[in-house]
Motif scaffolding. Structure first.
Motif, short mmCIF file in Angstrom:
data_model
loop_
_atom_site.label_atom_id
_atom_site.label_comp_id
_atom_site.label_asym_id
_atom_site.label_seq_id
_atom_site.Cartn_x
_atom_site.Cartn_y
_atom_site.Cartn_z
N ALA A 90 0.90 -1.20 0.07
CA ALA A 90 0.15 0.07 -0.09
C ALA A 90 0.84 1.21 0.17
N THR A 91 0.45 2.25 -0.82
CA THR A 91 1.25 3.20 -0.98
C THR A 91 0.41 4.65 -0.47
N ILE A 109 -12.57 2.09 -0.66
CA ILE A 109 -12.81 0.63 -1.19
C ILE A 109 -11.71 0.51 -2.51
N THR A 110 -11.46 1.70 -3.02
CA THR A 110 -10.59 1.62 -4.17
C THR A 110 -9.05 0.88 -3.48
N GLY A 111 -9.18 0.51 -2.28
CA GLY A 111 -7.75 -0.04 -1.81
C GLY A 111 -7.52 -1.29 -2.29
N GLN A 172 -6.63 -2.38 1.96
CA GLN A 172 -6.04 -3.02 1.20
C GLN A 172 -5.35 -4.38 1.75
N ASN A 173 -5.38 -4.50 3.01
CA ASN A 173 -4.85 -5.53 3.83
C ASN A 173 -3.27 -5.86 3.40
N PRO A 174 -2.32 -4.82 3.44
CA PRO A 174 -0.96 -4.91 2.79
C PRO A 174 -0.19 -5.71 3.80
N GLN A 175 0.94 -6.02 3.11
CA GLN A 175 2.05 -6.47 4.10
C GLN A 175 3.03 -5.46 4.34
N ASN A 206 1.95 -6.25 12.44
CA ASN A 206 3.27 -6.57 11.71
C ASN A 206 3.33 -6.28 10.41
N ILE A 207 2.89 -4.84 9.95
CA ILE A 207 3.04 -4.61 8.61
C ILE A 207 4.30 -3.71 8.56
N THR A 208 5.21 -3.90 7.34
CA THR A 208 6.21 -3.29 7.34
C THR A 208 5.93 -1.91 6.87
#
Length: 264
Positions: A90-91, A109-111, A172-175, A206-208
């Motif tokens: 995610a940015t 929601i566009t995530g 977005q449920n990012p890492q 635990n997201i970078t």
């Protein structure tokens, strides 16, 4: 000597370089960031901070060197695999990239836009499921602006828009989350609050987290690792306690020519 890591590596650059029309933006840079790390990229305008983040989310390609994201070498990655990698990063850009004419929930929601086809994205923007609206409401509640769920984004304050951009990243449920100067347009109190929120979410999930910052005080106060860039080169990569005032002065002291040049 081989470097060993305690955790999976999210981003790895090995002698990576990036040129724009033969002008170097990043020189022979080697950096490794593990899953869950919280890193601030600091340095003057034009030092290569935005270019570094663009390499991390693969929106630009390296001119040379090796880049690995979430265990995937980008030179050997394309198509669906590359799209899947990007969906996990995610940015939050400096301009936030929100559509003012949309409702708050529509921007958020566009995530997930990278995970859906054209028709699925269109349906989500017009007829979202109840579960998706509830999930978005829960995220906004966590960020303290749940009452803005159905508000038109153009009617929000600058600080509220920043939280919508953060909510979109969380949805977005990012890492990993990359944030490019996300607090440059708000006052110091709101800036610190947003940086605290991002760090809290990074730790809890635990997201970078990799954030570029002009505000050195914020970087020192909230990040356990600082990477200093100047003229496209890493000047230091350390925790704040190991850095003294002379290191920061050296990083930010510009020549007259550098001052007159446009920063990126």
């Amino acid at each position: 000597m081989k470097v060993t890591h305690k955790h999976p590596v999210t981003f790895s650059l090995e002698s990576a370089e990036r040129y724009y029309e033969n002008t170097p933006a990043l020189n022979s840079t080697t950096i490794s960031i593990e899953q869950g790390e919280r890193v601030a990229i600091v340095g003057p305008s034009g030092s290569g901070k935005t270019t570094l983040l663009s390499l991390f989310n693969s929106t630009v390609q390296a001119s040379s060197g090796k880049i690995t994201i979430l265990g995937n070498e980008l030179e050997k990655t394309s198509g669906k695999t590359l799209k899947k990698i990007r969906s996990k990063i995610a940015t939050i850009p400096q301009n936030l990239a929100l559509v003012d004419s949309l409702r708050v929930w529509q921007n958020i929601i566009t995530g997930q836009i990278g995970n859906r086809g054209f028709l699925g994205n269109l349906i989500d923007l017009i007829f979202p499921s109840k579960n998706k609206i509830l999930k978005i409401h829960s995220i906004l509640e966590r960020l303290g602006i749940d009452e803005k769920l159905f508000a038109t984004t153009s009617n929000l304050s600058g600080g509220q828009k920043q939280r919508v951009a953060l909510a979109r990243a969380i949805y977005q449920n990012p890492q990993a989350i990359l944030a490019d100067e996300p607090v440059s347009s708000v006052d110091p109190a709101r800036a610190e609050n947003l940086v605290q929120l991002l760090n809290q979410i990074s730790e809890e999930e635990n997201i970078t987290l990799v954030m570029s910052l002009h505000n050195l005080e914020l970087a020192q106060a909230h990040f356990p690792r600082l990477i200093g860039l100047r003229n496209g080169e890493v000047q230091f990569d350390s925790n704040p306690e190991e850095l003294n005032e002379s290191k920061f002065k050296e990083l930010y002291t510009l020549s007259e020519r550098e001052i007159l040049d446009d920063g990126e």
